[in-house]
Design an enzyme around this catalytic site. Structure first.
Site, PDB file in Angstrom:
ATOM      1  N   GLU A  94       0.856  -1.137   0.148  1.00 52.32           N
ATOM      2  CA  GLU A  94      -0.451   0.295   0.356  1.00 52.32           C
ATOM      3  C   GLU A  94       1.236   1.618  -0.230  1.00 52.32           C
ATOM      4  O   GLU A  94       1.571   1.763   0.656  1.00 52.32           O
ATOM      5  CB  GLU A  94      -1.189   0.202   1.343  1.00 52.32           C
ATOM      6  CG  GLU A  94      -1.692  -0.770   1.420  1.00 52.32           C
ATOM      7  CD  GLU A  94      -3.073  -0.965   1.964  1.00 52.32           C
ATOM      8  OE1 GLU A  94      -2.080  -0.219   3.655  1.00 52.32           O
ATOM      9  OE2 GLU A  94      -3.577  -1.383   2.503  1.00 52.32           O
ATOM     10  N   GLU A 138      -6.190  -7.753  -0.772  1.00 54.14           N
ATOM     11  CA  GLU A 138      -6.304  -7.482   0.929  1.00 54.14           C
ATOM     12  C   GLU A 138      -7.572  -6.227   1.093  1.00 54.14           C
ATOM     13  O   GLU A 138      -8.158  -5.585   0.727  1.00 54.14           O
ATOM     14  CB  GLU A 138      -5.101  -6.129   1.897  1.00 54.14           C
ATOM     15  CG  GLU A 138      -5.123  -6.177   3.020  1.00 54.14           C
ATOM     16  CD  GLU A 138      -4.507  -5.491   4.170  1.00 54.14           C
ATOM     17  OE1 GLU A 138      -3.395  -5.442   3.941  1.00 54.14           O
ATOM     18  OE2 GLU A 138      -5.122  -4.206   4.351  1.00 54.14           O
TER      19      GLU A 138
HETATM   20  C1  IDC Z   1      -2.119  -3.015  10.326  1.00 53.67           C
HETATM   21  C2  IDC Z   1      -2.831  -5.187  11.575  1.00 53.67           C
HETATM   22  C3  IDC Z   1      -2.043  -3.882  13.027  1.00 53.67           C
HETATM   23  C4  IDC Z   1      -1.010  -3.857  13.184  1.00 53.67           C
HETATM   24  C5  IDC Z   1      -0.783  -2.844  11.890  1.00 53.67           C
HETATM   25  C6  IDC Z   1       0.799  -2.356  11.577  1.00 53.67           C
HETATM   26  O1  IDC Z   1      -4.256  -5.146  11.730  1.00 53.67           O
HETATM   27  O2  IDC Z   1      -2.654  -5.520  14.217  1.00 53.67           O
HETATM   28  O3  IDC Z   1      -0.270  -3.381  14.322  1.00 53.67           O
HETATM   29  O4  IDC Z   1      -1.078  -3.219  10.311  1.00 53.67           O
HETATM   30  O5  IDC Z   1       1.054  -1.134  11.147  1.00 53.67           O
HETATM   31  C7  IDC Z   1      -3.758  -1.472   5.630  1.00 53.67           C
HETATM   32  C8  IDC Z   1      -2.899  -2.796   6.105  1.00 53.67           C
HETATM   33  C9  IDC Z   1      -2.539  -4.154   7.298  1.00 53.67           C
HETATM   34  C10 IDC Z   1      -2.962  -2.698   8.338  1.00 53.67           C
HETATM   35  C11 IDC Z   1      -4.545  -2.935   8.170  1.00 53.67           C
HETATM   36  C12 IDC Z   1      -5.016  -2.943   9.382  1.00 53.67           C
HETATM   37  O6  IDC Z   1      -1.928  -3.077   4.500  1.00 53.67           O
HETATM   38  O7  IDC Z   1      -0.877  -3.308   7.087  1.00 53.67           O
HETATM   39  O8  IDC Z   1      -2.621  -4.105   9.313  1.00 53.67           O
HETATM   40  N1  IDC Z   1      -5.084  -2.027   6.951  1.00 53.67           N
HETATM   41  O9  IDC Z   1      -4.598  -1.163   9.517  1.00 53.67           O
HETATM   42  N2  IDC Z   1      -4.003  -1.766   4.994  1.00 53.67           N
HETATM   43  C13 IDC Z   1      -5.332  -1.173   5.112  1.00 53.67           C
HETATM   44  C14 IDC Z   1      -5.577  -1.234   6.390  1.00 53.67           C
END
Ligand code: IDC
Length: 479
Positions: free
Chosen positions: A184, A272
């Protein structure tokens, strides 16, 4: 010779030792019939073979549209305990998945580019374990270069090229491996910057692996597929572009963007998604999630759910109380997990039809006294999570957290954030916002108004910009 002439020999054969021979031959026949059938039970890969991209669609070896239904791991460094053949077999046989995604963070704690060489080695070992397990089980597997806080994929372009060259050498003869080269991009990274990164990385992969499907991320956390559609990567086949959504945050307007991109001829994959907020937490929204799924089904677009872990957040597919690493029953799954199994029509889904509603991770009503948030009952903080300069303005992304310290139910809240300099609105999520020169005010949406005793609100965030140096928050308080 006729059968009458043969009769005495037949009778002799059927007498005495003859019966034993018949039984032996029968058993051997059964053995050869049954055993190979068991060994060659169909798997997604044995049925569909190598995938490729035709027009806007992902297709199987027979040229038929193939819809990926996948589960993404959480960060490989943080939740390696679910990278196993046992766990993946459950995803295939009980959940109904045909793909797993191995999410390898690049810049976070113990990320591939920030955690040192022993950590790098360990991450590659995890990928090896994951790819082996998926291959043995006939599952497709996505190797995901999970950029996030690094924002611009060019930050670690050299490392990415070296990594994907190594992966391509290792897996070029696998028909089930898919490469995702930038999860992303964000922080103002333009499609032009992403495209130039993609051209460079794809060139290196293609020199080694001629056919694997390669996924390219799009601007603003892989949401702006319309930008990619205007000028896609040139010169290579089997390239798809990623669209990510979190159903409680991203709704109709993002499906419109997707439609626009498809109409322009861009092949999309949802590598995702979550059915909660973009924070990965907060309220689960099954109604919006179902709208997304009918849209994806209608367009033959595959989707991969975030995330296989028991982390205490609503995007985690396992309940935080579940300590099992495989062999999950329906009641081990979180609300997101239960919804996913029903959507995939996995065999576990039957256990979910008892009429009992799945447990909700959203805040319950409770019977305790209900009060409005104030510093007496709650703590509020604003944390900087990212900052960058674009043009002549400085952008800062903040996350707001409210913690209910009390034994009471919080019924509502209103927070003011004061800045040192005059700021301007850029982006905001999961709240109602109003801006004045040096401060902003946030109030909740209907679903994140209430906070259970000891509960938290963690999904609220915003990006502001200022003209004169880094934006600084001077204070945060309840109104
Ligand atoms: C989030 C995880 C969380 C973690 C964080 C780290 O759910 O536990 O602490 O990242 O930075 C994304 C990302 C994905 C995110 C997820 C939710 O690709 O890594 O995971 N998210 O925020 N894009 C949109 C949402």
């Amino acid at each position: 010779m006729n059968s009458v002439q043969n009769a005495p020999q037949c009778r002799k054969f059927l007498n005495g030792a003859g019966w034993k021979q018949i039984v032996t031959v029968f058993c051997m026949c059964m053995f050869f019939l049954v055993v190979p059938l068991q060994v060659s039970a169909a798997t997604p890969v044995s049925e569909h073979g190598r995938l490729s991209v035709k027009g806007t669609k992902l297709v199987d070896q027979k040229g038929k549209t193939f819809q990926i239904k996948g589960v993404s791991t959480h960060g490989l460094s943080w939740y390696p305990e679910y990278i196993s053949k046992k766990a993946f077999k459950d995803l295939r046989d009980k959940w109904g998945a045909n793909t797993v995604r191995l999410a390898m963070y690049t810049a976070e704690y113990n990320g591939y580019c920030t955690g040192g060489s022993a950590n790098r080695k360990n991450l590659k070992k995890q990928i090896d374990t994951g790819v082996k397990a998926a291959t043995d089980l006939g599952l497709y597997v996505i190797i995901d270069w999970h950029i996030l806080s690094d924002g611009n994929p060019n930050t670690y372009k050299k490392q990415s090229i070296a990594f994907f060259k190594e992966m391509a050498e290792k897996y070029k003869n696998h028909k089930n491996v898919i490469y995702e080269i930038c999860n992303e991009p964000n922080g103002g990274t333009s499609w032009k910057q992403i495209r130039s990164y993609a051209q460079a990385v794809i060139k290196e992969i293609r020199a080694i692996d001629k056919k694997a499907v390669i996924l390219v991320g799009t601007p603003t956390w892989s949401q702006d597929v319309d930008a990619a559609a205007k000028n896609p990567v040139k010169g290579y086949k089997n390239i798809m572009y990623t669209l990510h959504f979190y159903a409680n945050t991203h709704r109709e307007s993002y499906r419109e963007k997707a439609t626009e991109a498809i109409q322009a001829g861009l092949p999309l994959l949802v590598s995702e998604f979550g059915i909660c907020d973009a924070s990965g937490n907060g309220g689960v929204n099954e109604a919006e999630a179902n709208k997304w799924i009918s849209f994806l089904n209608k367009n033959g677009i595959g989707y991969v759910a975030w995330n296989l872990s028991n982390k205490n957040e609503s995007s985690a597919l396992l309940k935080s109380s579940c300590k099992k690493k495989s062999g999950w029953t329906a009641s081990d799954l979180s609300q997101s997990g239960q919804w996913l199994v029903k959507t995939f029509k996995g065999s576990l889904a039957k256990e979910l039809t008892s009429g009992k509603k799945p447990d909700s991770t959203a805040s319950g009503s409770g019977s305790a006294k209900s009060v409005k948030a104030s510093s007496k009952y709650c703590k509020v903080s604003v944390k900087e999570v990212n900052s960058w300069k674009s043009g002549n303005r400085y952008y800062t992304q903040y996350k707001l957290t409210i913690t209910n310290k009390s034994k009471y139910q919080i019924s509502n809240w209103k927070v003011r954030v004061n800045f040192k300099n005059a700021i301007k609105k850029s982006q905001q999520w999961n709240g109602n916002y109003s801006y004045k020169s040096k401060y902003l005010t946030v109030t909740p949406l209907s679903w994140n108004k209430r906070i259970t005793p000891k509960g938290k609100v963690t999904e609220v965030g915003f990006i502001v910009s200022s003209a004169n140096g880094k934006n600084k928050v001077t204070s945060v308080k309840f109104l």
